[in-house]
Design a protein around this motif. Structure first.
Motif, PDB file in Angstrom:
ATOM      1  N   LEU A  30      44.159  47.973  58.588  1.00 38.86           N
ATOM      2  CA  LEU A  30      45.407  47.210  58.554  1.00 38.86           C
ATOM      3  C   LEU A  30      46.552  48.044  57.996  1.00 38.86           C
ATOM      4  O   LEU A  30      47.722  47.747  58.255  1.00 38.86           O
ATOM      5  N   TRP A  31      46.213  49.080  57.225  1.00 42.85           N
ATOM      6  CA  TRP A  31      47.212  50.005  56.647  1.00 42.85           C
ATOM      7  C   TRP A  31      46.762  51.438  56.950  1.00 42.85           C
ATOM      8  O   TRP A  31      46.448  52.203  56.041  1.00 42.85           O
ATOM      9  N   PRO A  32      46.729  51.816  58.200  1.00 43.15           N
ATOM     10  CA  PRO A  32      46.099  53.100  58.572  1.00 43.15           C
ATOM     11  C   PRO A  32      46.803  54.331  58.047  1.00 43.15           C
ATOM     12  O   PRO A  32      46.186  55.394  57.952  1.00 43.15           O
ATOM     13  N   GLU A  33      48.076  54.222  57.694  1.00 46.51           N
ATOM     14  CA  GLU A  33      48.848  55.400  57.293  1.00 46.51           C
ATOM     15  C   GLU A  33      48.739  55.720  55.811  1.00 46.51           C
ATOM     16  O   GLU A  33      49.208  56.766  55.365  1.00 46.51           O
ATOM     17  N   ILE A  34      48.129  54.835  55.039  1.00 42.93           N
ATOM     18  CA  ILE A  34      48.085  55.076  53.595  1.00 42.93           C
ATOM     19  C   ILE A  34      46.672  55.490  53.182  1.00 42.93           C
ATOM     20  O   ILE A  34      45.694  55.181  53.874  1.00 42.93           O
ATOM     21  N   PRO A  35      46.522  56.177  52.062  1.00 40.59           N
ATOM     22  CA  PRO A  35      45.188  56.528  51.573  1.00 40.59           C
ATOM     23  C   PRO A  35      44.376  55.257  51.282  1.00 40.59           C
ATOM     24  O   PRO A  35      44.932  54.241  50.855  1.00 40.59           O
ATOM     25  N   GLU A  36      43.082  55.359  51.499  1.00 38.87           N
ATOM     26  CA  GLU A  36      42.215  54.181  51.360  1.00 38.87           C
ATOM     27  C   GLU A  36      42.297  53.552  49.976  1.00 38.87           C
ATOM     28  O   GLU A  36      42.309  52.328  49.839  1.00 38.87           O
ATOM     29  N   ASN A  37      42.372  54.378  48.941  1.00 37.48           N
ATOM     30  CA  ASN A  37      42.369  53.834  47.582  1.00 37.48           C
ATOM     31  C   ASN A  37      43.651  53.073  47.254  1.00 37.48           C
ATOM     32  O   ASN A  37      43.740  52.400  46.229  1.00 37.48           O
ATOM     33  N   GLU A  38      44.691  53.171  48.133  1.00 36.37           N
ATOM     34  CA  GLU A  38      45.936  52.443  47.898  1.00 36.37           C
ATOM     35  C   GLU A  38      46.033  51.146  48.688  1.00 36.37           C
ATOM     36  O   GLU A  38      47.038  50.431  48.576  1.00 36.37           O
ATOM     37  N   VAL A  39      45.025  50.841  49.508  1.00 35.40           N
ATOM     38  CA  VAL A  39      45.036  49.563  50.221  1.00 35.40           C
ATOM     39  C   VAL A  39      45.205  48.452  49.184  1.00 35.40           C
ATOM     40  O   VAL A  39      44.493  48.415  48.178  1.00 35.40           O
ATOM     41  N   PRO A  40      46.176  47.545  49.386  1.00 34.20           N
ATOM     42  CA  PRO A  40      46.540  46.589  48.332  1.00 34.20           C
ATOM     43  C   PRO A  40      45.534  45.441  48.151  1.00 34.20           C
ATOM     44  O   PRO A  40      45.855  44.270  48.318  1.00 34.20           O
ATOM     45  N   ILE A  41      44.306  45.820  47.824  1.00 31.58           N
ATOM     46  CA  ILE A  41      43.267  44.848  47.463  1.00 31.58           C
ATOM     47  C   ILE A  41      42.685  45.292  46.127  1.00 31.58           C
ATOM     48  O   ILE A  41      42.101  46.377  46.023  1.00 31.58           O
ATOM     49  N   LYS A  42      42.852  44.479  45.121  1.00 30.14           N
ATOM     50  CA  LYS A  42      42.364  44.810  43.787  1.00 30.14           C
ATOM     51  C   LYS A  42      40.967  44.215  43.590  1.00 30.14           C
ATOM     52  O   LYS A  42      40.343  43.760  44.545  1.00 30.14           O
ATOM     53  N   HIS A  43      40.502  44.188  42.375  1.00 26.70           N
ATOM     54  CA  HIS A  43      39.232  43.505  42.124  1.00 26.70           C
ATOM     55  C   HIS A  43      39.295  42.759  40.798  1.00 26.70           C
ATOM     56  O   HIS A  43      39.953  43.196  39.849  1.00 26.70           O
ATOM     57  N   ILE A  44      38.669  41.608  40.783  1.00 27.74           N
ATOM     58  CA  ILE A  44      38.381  40.870  39.553  1.00 27.74           C
ATOM     59  C   ILE A  44      36.903  40.520  39.619  1.00 27.74           C
ATOM     60  O   ILE A  44      36.470  39.798  40.523  1.00 27.74           O
ATOM     61  N   THR A  45      36.140  41.069  38.730  1.00 26.33           N
ATOM     62  CA  THR A  45      34.685  40.892  38.787  1.00 26.33           C
ATOM     63  C   THR A  45      34.302  39.454  38.465  1.00 26.33           C
ATOM     64  O   THR A  45      34.824  38.849  37.527  1.00 26.33           O
ATOM     65  N   ASN A  46      33.386  38.932  39.256  1.00 24.39           N
ATOM     66  CA  ASN A  46      32.898  37.567  39.047  1.00 24.39           C
ATOM     67  C   ASN A  46      32.218  37.415  37.693  1.00 24.39           C
ATOM     68  O   ASN A  46      31.897  38.395  37.020  1.00 24.39           O
ATOM     69  N   GLY A  47      31.965  36.175  37.344  1.00 22.10           N
ATOM     70  CA  GLY A  47      31.243  35.874  36.115  1.00 22.10           C
ATOM     71  C   GLY A  47      30.482  34.573  36.278  1.00 22.10           C
ATOM     72  O   GLY A  47      30.390  34.007  37.375  1.00 22.10           O
ATOM     73  N   ILE A  48      29.933  34.086  35.191  1.00 20.60           N
ATOM     74  CA  ILE A  48      29.217  32.813  35.181  1.00 20.60           C
ATOM     75  C   ILE A  48      29.769  31.952  34.043  1.00 20.60           C
ATOM     76  O   ILE A  48      30.303  32.475  33.063  1.00 20.60           O
ATOM     77  N   HIS A  49      29.643  30.643  34.208  1.00 23.84           N
ATOM     78  CA  HIS A  49      30.010  29.744  33.121  1.00 23.84           C
ATOM     79  C   HIS A  49      28.839  29.727  32.144  1.00 23.84           C
ATOM     80  O   HIS A  49      27.795  29.121  32.403  1.00 23.84           O
ATOM     81  N   ILE A  50      29.019  30.424  31.048  1.00 23.05           N
ATOM     82  CA  ILE A  50      27.918  30.701  30.126  1.00 23.05           C
ATOM     83  C   ILE A  50      27.183  29.429  29.698  1.00 23.05           C
ATOM     84  O   ILE A  50      25.953  29.345  29.730  1.00 23.05           O
ATOM     85  N   ARG A  51      27.944  28.413  29.335  1.00 19.55           N
ATOM     86  CA  ARG A  51      27.322  27.212  28.774  1.00 19.55           C
ATOM     87  C   ARG A  51      26.490  26.457  29.808  1.00 19.55           C
ATOM     88  O   ARG A  51      25.534  25.772  29.469  1.00 19.55           O
ATOM     89  N   THR A  52      26.864  26.568  31.081  1.00 19.72           N
ATOM     90  CA  THR A  52      26.091  25.903  32.129  1.00 19.72           C
ATOM     91  C   THR A  52      24.721  26.534  32.284  1.00 19.72           C
ATOM     92  O   THR A  52      23.730  25.824  32.522  1.00 19.72           O
ATOM     93  N   TRP A  53      24.644  27.856  32.143  1.00 14.91           N
ATOM     94  CA  TRP A  53      23.438  28.577  32.574  1.00 14.91           C
ATOM     95  C   TRP A  53      22.525  29.011  31.448  1.00 14.91           C
ATOM     96  O   TRP A  53      21.381  29.394  31.698  1.00 14.91           O
ATOM     97  N   ILE A  54      22.988  28.967  30.192  1.00 16.25           N
ATOM     98  CA  ILE A  54      22.106  29.302  29.074  1.00 16.25           C
ATOM     99  C   ILE A  54      21.153  28.129  28.834  1.00 16.25           C
ATOM    100  O   ILE A  54      21.568  26.979  28.805  1.00 16.25           O
ATOM    101  N   SER A  55      19.880  28.437  28.633  1.00 20.26           N
ATOM    102  CA  SER A  55      18.878  27.375  28.428  1.00 20.26           C
ATOM    103  C   SER A  55      19.153  26.609  27.144  1.00 20.26           C
ATOM    104  O   SER A  55      19.800  27.114  26.221  1.00 20.26           O
TER     105      SER A  55
END
Length: 853
Positions: A393-418
């Protein structure tokens, strides 16, 4: 035909127990052990029979039992304590109020195709829904001004059972909405609130229900209303059911219908978060509303809307993205698009139909990307994968500059702790472990828990897992018509003291459930070692249309029926949140072996790790980010393969080796008092390292601080002053698009030679020809970095060049200095980008001009 009129029957609770009804309708109980205990104590058998649905439970307990509990001082005291607890939770000051008191007017809406809040509200299929639910639960904990939007499926996702030969079968039981922990929303006249959408020349109606998730309302749209014909009622019958035409009808209802529901509720959002591309049509509806209300054109409305949209992609392969033929798009959206004076071809291009990679189909992820001011993947590795996947979608720019960032998933701690571990944490870590799970200092207190106490707690959970596995297996055998001998044999499977490995996930081919079964002799030797026994519990569903996944499941099931595996490996059918909880809270090892990099994130391993289980996994998704030798084991070193058969062979051998040489010896290395000290040390490291980062409180805070705040500001700015900023940006973009073709980097030269010493700077001058564009409308940059073996910059950096001089004929001279820090062969080039303060990123317009000799 006779006409039916509806009426609802509700339970009659003694006054002293009336709070139970209030609690049943607030899904806070799904993550609070004491709240759930209130229901379970009423009748534990009914609680399980009705899939932990408190509404059905309360509706099926006889009055005498209610009266008995109404006179039970111990139960009433417990109820009073829980009531005080939830009231304190609802009124307590929150992170949002403490830190963003001046942002109280922000409105955020979170759209998802599914929500895995509890088995008692069956509107989820797997990880996407579990994550969406945990997102809302953490938003509730943090006090964010957010609501959820989804669909209410009468049949939900399918219920799984297995034929005698191991082939997955599906059933779709119907759920009575009035017996679910949700409430019908009414309009100001007291009638059920309904919205309507035009579907190919006819109106389709949907009523609105509300699930209360702690502080957060989740609104669910339901097409099963009298005004609709039988075909349209089916739109909300099944999650991921039906054909591709049913899918587009569902996604129109979710996106367009969701926005209309919010309008009817007078809850117009500043920010809309699209959890995957299913809801992307919401952007079209937001645009249409602004055009109709304010009389602005499509380009102006698009600019006003884009900044207020956030898009999260969970899919690491193009095949996982929803795509529709343009004939189908035109059938259901053609009239709406025409009413917006938007040319059909232009609308199709917003869905990427002009790209070779989409084969002329309308791609929902591309549509979402075009309408979102911010986009992210769901782990660090997935961010890289997504940038590579969408680079075209952005062929002219370097791959590492494609405007997609990351936010790492997580879990709701209290739901999943025994519950057992929660009590242990309360005693040694204090209650803030669930109120502020991001506080790393709290988790360092894990060392205060005696090894003996942690191990005994874990052993109780493993024993409970084995017990529930036997019980469920017995029920499976009964339902399948097995012999009495087989039914009775279920009570003897597994050993509550043996090393227990869990593997539970969707049976897709890339998940490779078969990997541990590549060498049956080696597997048998592992499982049948009398001194160091190992056992395996498997669960999961294949998509109803996935014959390959079903075939993998059948082959595994037929294998584990062999005599040397019968009591060592168990497959639990109809995988759901209850089974998931027992597994992640009770196993010793959590196994995950997807084909890298196909796992966007994965959260089951986080749940297991937070409970002290050790992960044994391919370096993919979250584990690529989390892994270190203190908390588990990695299969391989993150290699990429072109030959998948070779990959399976190499990684299956690595899996066996790690089990034989590391996992099993560590588990069975015991002290004189029977404690596996090294194993317990790794358990504690898991608990110290996993929960503080891989939790949804951190994840939701990241979304709020990195995306929601700026999106809300952008929405408000663009909607102010009669959309002045939006109109100006649309006009500016139009001029840039028309004249960008004339932009040229005429010449680049250096003031010194090309052999520079460390610590010096390479001085550059660039002549730029922009003709009909002003200098303030461009950004001139040097792109530089170390060269690889092919003469390509590996990972580039940028420096903005400074305007030095205005030359003749629309030319300008720019200057920059490259710092020379490292030795070696380096390269550079000069490029020109559009520049405007209201652009969300420099690559938003897809325009770039590089220096070319």
């Amino acid at each position: 035909m006779y006409k039916l009129k509806n009426y609802q029957v509700v339970p009659v609770l003694p006054e002293k127990l009336s709070f139970l009804r209030e609690l049943a309708y607030n899904l806070y109980w799904t993550w609070d052990h004491e709240s759930r205990s209130l229901f379970r104590r009423l009748d534990s058998d009914l609680w399980e029979k009705y899939n932990r649905n408190p509404i059905l439970l309360l509706g099926n307990i006889d009055q005498e039992k209610f009266n008995s509990f109404a006179n039970n001082d111990g139960y009433l005291s417990f109820l009073s304590r829980v009531k005080d607890k939830i009231q304190d939770y609802m009124k307590r000051n929150t992170w949002f109020k403490e830190h963003y008191a001046k942002k109280q007017d922000i409105r955020i809406s979170y759209f998802s195709m599914e929500y895995g809040i509890t088995n008692g509200l069956p509107i989820y299929s797997g990880g996407l829904g579990i994550l969406a639910a945990d997102h809302l639960k953490s938003a509730s904990d943090l006090g964010l001004p957010i609501n959820g939007i989804g669909l209410l499926y009468q049949q939900g996702y399918f219920q799984q059972y297995l034929s005698r030969d191991g082939w997955q079968q599906e059933t779709y039981p119907h759920h009575d909405s009035f017996n679910l922990p949700i409430k019908q929303v009414h309009d100001k006249n007291g009638a059920p609130l309904k919205i309507d959408i035009d579907y190919h020349g006819r109106k389709v109606y949907a009523q609105v229900w509300k699930a209360q998730v702690g502080r957060i309302p989740l609104f669910l749209l339901d097409a099963n209303v009298p005004e609709n014909n039988p075909e349209d009622k089916e739109i909300t019958a099944q999650l991921y059911g039906g054909d591709i035409e049913m899918r587009i009808k569902q996604e129109i209802l979710l996106g367009i219908g969701g926005i209309r529901a919010l309008e009817a509720l007078d809850l117009r959002p500043d920010v809309c978060h699209m959890n995957e591309g299913h809801s992307a049509f919401l952007a079209l509806e937001r645009t249409r509303i602004l055009m109709n209300e304010k009389g602005i054109n499509f380009s102006e409305a698009l600019e006003a809307v884009r900044g207020g949209n956030v898009f999260t992609t969970h899919t690491p392969v193009p095949a996982g993205i929803d795509e529709f033929e343009t004939v189908l798009i035109d059938k259901y959206l053609g009239d709406m698009v025409e009413s917006m004076n938007l040319p059909k071809d232009q609308f199709h291009k917003l869905g990427g139909t002009h790209y070779f990679q989409t084969h002329g189909k309308f791609n929902m992820a591309i549509f979402a990307l075009n309408f979102a001011g911010a986009c992210n993947g769901v782990s660090k590795l997935h961010g890289q994968v997504a940038r590579k996947m969408w680079h075209y979608l952005w062929p002219e720019i370097p791959e590492n500059e494609v405007p997609i960032k990351h936010i790492t998933n997580g879990i709701h701690i209290r739901t999943w702790i025994s519950e057992d571990l929660s009590e242990l944490f309360n005693r040694y870590l204090g209650p803030n472990w669930y109120r502020n799970p991001l506080d790393e200092s709290l988790w360092t207190r894990i060392d205060q828990i005696p090894d003996e106490e942690l191990w005994r707690t874990h052993e109780r959970r493993r024993e409970r897992l084995v017990a529930i596995t036997r019980k469920r297996l017995q029920k499976q055998f009964e339902n399948s018509g097995a012999s009495q001998a087989d039914i009775e044999s279920a009570s003897e499977v597994l050993d509550p003291e043996a090393l227990t490995i869990g593997f539970a996930r969707r049976f897709a081919q890339y998940k490779r459930a078969y990997l541990l079964f590549k060498d049956l002799d080696r597997l048998s030797a592992l499982l049948n070692n009398k001194e160091k026994p190992v056992q395996l519990i498997i669960s999961g569903k294949a998509h109803p249309h996935d014959k390959i996944g079903k075939g993998i499941m059948r082959d595994i099931l037929n294998t584990i029926r062999q005599e040397n595996f019968r009591n060592k490996i168990v497959f639990l059918e109809n995988y759901d949140m209850t089974i998931a909880a027992y597994l992640v809270q009770g196993v010793d090892v959590w196994l995950n072996n997807p084909r890298r990099p196909r796992e966007a994130s994965g959260t089951s391993g986080m749940k297991a790790g937070a409970n002290g289980a050790l992960n044994l996994s391919i370096l993919d998704g979250w584990w690529d980010e989390a892994y270190n030798h203190e908390i588990g084991w990695a299969i391989g070193k993150g290699e990429d393969y072109t030959d998948i058969e070779e990959q399976d062979l190499v990684e299956s051998k690595a899996l066996y080796y790690i089990l034989e040489q590391d996992v099993i010896p560590t588990f069975y290395k015991r002290t004189k008092n029977g404690l596996p000290r090294e194993w317990i040390k790794m358990m504690k490291e898991n608990i110290r390292q996993v929960p503080p980062f891989f939790n949804t409180n951190r994840m939701v805070r990241d979304y709020f601080q990195n995306f929601y705040l700026s999106a809300a500001d952008q929405w408000k700015k663009f909607n102010a002053d009669d959309f002045k900023a939006a109109k100006e940006l649309a006009l500016w973009k139009d001029n840039i698009y028309k004249n960008w073709q004339y932009t040229q980097v005429v010449n680049v030269e250096t003031e010194n030679n090309h052999q520079i010493k460390v610590g010096q700077k390479l001085k550059l001058l660039a002549t730029i020809d922009i003709k009909k564009i002003n200098p303030e409308d461009i950004l001139v940059q040097v792109y530089y970095g170390r060269l690889d073996g092919q003469g390509i910059i590996e990972t580039g950096d940028t420096i903005s060049m400074i305007l030095q001089e205005t030359l003749s004929d629309g030319k300008f001279l720019y200057k920059a200095e490259i710092p020379c820090i490292h030795t070696g062969n380096h390269g550079y080039s000069v490029r020109v980008l559009p520049n405007h303060p209201d652009l969300h990123n420099p690559h938003e317009m897809g325009l770039i001009t590089w220096y070319k000799e």
